[in-house]
Design a protein around this motif. Structure first.
Motif, PDB file in Angstrom:
ATOM      1  N   MET A  90     -33.794  -9.559  39.275  1.00  0.00           N
ATOM      2  CA  MET A  90     -34.201  -9.987  37.933  1.00  0.00           C
ATOM      3  C   MET A  90     -34.049 -11.493  37.788  1.00  0.00           C
ATOM      4  O   MET A  90     -34.913 -12.160  37.211  1.00  0.00           O
ATOM      5  N   GLU A  91     -32.960 -12.048  38.325  1.00  0.00           N
ATOM      6  CA  GLU A  91     -32.747 -13.497  38.265  1.00  0.00           C
ATOM      7  C   GLU A  91     -33.871 -14.250  38.986  1.00  0.00           C
ATOM      8  O   GLU A  91     -34.382 -15.254  38.483  1.00  0.00           O
ATOM      9  N   ALA A  92     -34.250 -13.753  40.145  1.00  0.00           N
ATOM     10  CA  ALA A  92     -35.336 -14.396  40.903  1.00  0.00           C
ATOM     11  C   ALA A  92     -36.642 -14.329  40.116  1.00  0.00           C
ATOM     12  O   ALA A  92     -37.413 -15.295  40.081  1.00  0.00           O
ATOM     13  N   THR A 126     -28.168  -5.555  21.864  1.00  0.00           N
ATOM     14  CA  THR A 126     -27.324  -4.642  21.085  1.00  0.00           C
ATOM     15  C   THR A 126     -26.544  -3.715  22.011  1.00  0.00           C
ATOM     16  O   THR A 126     -25.342  -3.510  21.828  1.00  0.00           O
ATOM     17  N   ALA A 127     -27.219  -3.170  23.007  1.00  0.00           N
ATOM     18  CA  ALA A 127     -26.549  -2.281  23.963  1.00  0.00           C
ATOM     19  C   ALA A 127     -25.439  -3.025  24.695  1.00  0.00           C
ATOM     20  O   ALA A 127     -24.345  -2.475  24.906  1.00  0.00           O
ATOM     21  N   GLU A 128     -25.695  -4.268  25.068  1.00  0.00           N
ATOM     22  CA  GLU A 128     -24.662  -5.063  25.747  1.00  0.00           C
ATOM     23  C   GLU A 128     -23.449  -5.253  24.845  1.00  0.00           C
ATOM     24  O   GLU A 128     -22.302  -5.102  25.286  1.00  0.00           O
ATOM     25  N   ARG A 129     -23.669  -5.574  23.564  1.00  0.00           N
ATOM     26  CA  ARG A 129     -22.542  -5.751  22.643  1.00  0.00           C
ATOM     27  C   ARG A 129     -21.731  -4.466  22.510  1.00  0.00           C
ATOM     28  O   ARG A 129     -20.503  -4.492  22.469  1.00  0.00           O
ATOM     29  N   ARG A 130     -22.417  -3.328  22.456  1.00  0.00           N
ATOM     30  CA  ARG A 130     -21.701  -2.045  22.363  1.00  0.00           C
ATOM     31  C   ARG A 130     -20.880  -1.794  23.626  1.00  0.00           C
ATOM     32  O   ARG A 130     -19.773  -1.278  23.561  1.00  0.00           O
ATOM     33  N   PHE A 147     -25.318  -7.128  34.653  1.00  0.00           N
ATOM     34  CA  PHE A 147     -26.667  -6.560  34.630  1.00  0.00           C
ATOM     35  C   PHE A 147     -27.208  -6.514  33.201  1.00  0.00           C
ATOM     36  O   PHE A 147     -28.341  -6.935  32.940  1.00  0.00           O
ATOM     37  N   MET A 148     -26.406  -6.028  32.263  1.00  0.00           N
ATOM     38  CA  MET A 148     -26.864  -5.913  30.881  1.00  0.00           C
ATOM     39  C   MET A 148     -27.131  -7.287  30.272  1.00  0.00           C
ATOM     40  O   MET A 148     -28.082  -7.449  29.505  1.00  0.00           O
ATOM     41  N   ASN A 149     -26.303  -8.267  30.605  1.00  0.00           N
ATOM     42  CA  ASN A 149     -26.515  -9.614  30.095  1.00  0.00           C
ATOM     43  C   ASN A 149     -27.809 -10.206  30.650  1.00  0.00           C
ATOM     44  O   ASN A 149     -28.603 -10.809  29.927  1.00  0.00           O
ATOM     45  N   ARG A 150     -28.045 -10.026  31.917  1.00  0.00           N
ATOM     46  CA  ARG A 150     -29.249 -10.573  32.545  1.00  0.00           C
ATOM     47  C   ARG A 150     -30.495  -9.833  32.102  1.00  0.00           C
ATOM     48  O   ARG A 150     -31.585 -10.390  32.071  1.00  0.00           O
ATOM     49  N   LEU A 151     -30.353  -8.553  31.751  1.00  0.00           N
ATOM     50  CA  LEU A 151     -31.516  -7.751  31.361  1.00  0.00           C
ATOM     51  C   LEU A 151     -32.232  -8.353  30.161  1.00  0.00           C
ATOM     52  O   LEU A 151     -33.465  -8.437  30.152  1.00  0.00           O
ATOM     53  N   ASP A 153     -32.299 -11.451  29.283  1.00  0.00           N
ATOM     54  CA  ASP A 153     -32.971 -12.668  29.758  1.00  0.00           C
ATOM     55  C   ASP A 153     -34.267 -12.317  30.490  1.00  0.00           C
ATOM     56  O   ASP A 153     -35.298 -12.961  30.302  1.00  0.00           O
ATOM     57  N   TYR A 154     -34.194 -11.299  31.320  1.00  0.00           N
ATOM     58  CA  TYR A 154     -35.373 -10.865  32.066  1.00  0.00           C
ATOM     59  C   TYR A 154     -36.477 -10.420  31.105  1.00  0.00           C
ATOM     60  O   TYR A 154     -37.641 -10.804  31.257  1.00  0.00           O
ATOM     61  N   LEU A 155     -36.121  -9.622  30.113  1.00  0.00           N
ATOM     62  CA  LEU A 155     -37.129  -9.133  29.168  1.00  0.00           C
ATOM     63  C   LEU A 155     -37.744 -10.288  28.372  1.00  0.00           C
ATOM     64  O   LEU A 155     -38.940 -10.271  28.072  1.00  0.00           O
ATOM     65  N   PHE A 156     -36.946 -11.295  28.060  1.00  0.00           N
ATOM     66  CA  PHE A 156     -37.482 -12.486  27.389  1.00  0.00           C
ATOM     67  C   PHE A 156     -38.515 -13.161  28.282  1.00  0.00           C
ATOM     68  O   PHE A 156     -39.616 -13.501  27.830  1.00  0.00           O
ATOM     69  N   ALA A 157     -38.170 -13.351  29.542  1.00  0.00           N
ATOM     70  CA  ALA A 157     -39.078 -14.023  30.474  1.00  0.00           C
ATOM     71  C   ALA A 157     -40.376 -13.242  30.641  1.00  0.00           C
ATOM     72  O   ALA A 157     -41.469 -13.832  30.653  1.00  0.00           O
ATOM     73  N   VAL A 158     -40.289 -11.939  30.744  1.00  0.00           N
ATOM     74  CA  VAL A 158     -41.498 -11.118  30.899  1.00  0.00           C
ATOM     75  C   VAL A 158     -42.326 -11.162  29.614  1.00  0.00           C
ATOM     76  O   VAL A 158     -43.562 -11.244  29.669  1.00  0.00           O
ATOM     77  N   ALA A 159     -41.667 -11.145  28.474  1.00  0.00           N
ATOM     78  CA  ALA A 159     -42.392 -11.234  27.196  1.00  0.00           C
ATOM     79  C   ALA A 159     -43.172 -12.529  27.109  1.00  0.00           C
ATOM     80  O   ALA A 159     -44.331 -12.550  26.697  1.00  0.00           O
ATOM     81  N   GLU A 160     -42.544 -13.590  27.532  1.00  0.00           N
ATOM     82  CA  GLU A 160     -43.215 -14.893  27.480  1.00  0.00           C
ATOM     83  C   GLU A 160     -44.359 -14.970  28.488  1.00  0.00           C
ATOM     84  O   GLU A 160     -45.350 -15.651  28.245  1.00  0.00           O
TER      85      GLU A 160
END
Length: 164
Positions: A90-92, A126-130, A147-151, A153-160
């Motif tokens: 995901m980072e890559a 939200t899931a990460e905070r829980r 993993f949850m923290n990076r997820l 970020d990954y979804l933001f990048a894909v959205a953009e």
């Protein structure tokens, strides 16, 4: 076999190997958030072409989220093995997408795909905070938290990616 058992009618539910806990238990809440995230990712996948690289990664993420849910209720029995590799992938992918367009604050809604990706991103947060709340009382592996923290970020990048 019936889909309902009536065993939860008293506000209790089974967790792990059958222990009964309140439906307000933080582990149940965390898994509910992860379950919602997984459902949203299913919607996202239907909006992306099947052969899209991110559709394939998202399917893998969905399968991993199911293991994460098992880890939440049985941390000693369900290993987070493999999360580090997926997190690195995901980072890559984030790095590759970030090189194609600048990132900053966004107003979601330029397309259906982009909007749903941002909804999934916020649900991932939200899931990460829980999960951090769960971790105050029960063990959650470091790999899961990373993993949850990076997820998100990954979804933001894909959205953009969907906006350009």
């Amino acid at each position: 076999m019936k889909i309902y058992t009536k065993k939860g009618d008293d506000g209790q539910t089974a967790i792990g190997r059958g222990d009964r806990v309140s439906k307000t238990d933080i582990r149940i809440e965390a898994n509910g958030e992860i379950d919602e995230l997984n459902a949203l990712l299913g919607v996202v996948r239907t909006l992306l072409p099947e052969e899209d690289k991110d559709a394939l990664i998202i399917k893998e993420i969905q399968l991993v989220l199911m293991r994460v849910m098992g880890h939440v209720v049985m941390p000693d029995s369900v290993s987070p093995e493999g999360l580090e590799t997926l997190t690195q992938r995901m980072e890559a992918r984030i790095d590759a997408l970030a090189s194609a367009a600048p990132f900053g604050f966004v107003v979601p809604g330029s397309s259906r795909q982009e909007a749903f990706l941002h909804v999934a991103r916020t649900k991932a947060r939200t899931a990460e905070r829980r999960l951090w709340a769960v971790r105050e009382w029960w063990p959650i592996a470091d790999e899961v938290m990373k993993f949850m923290n990076r997820l998100s970020d990954y979804l933001f990048a894909v959205a953009e990616k969907e906006t350009f």
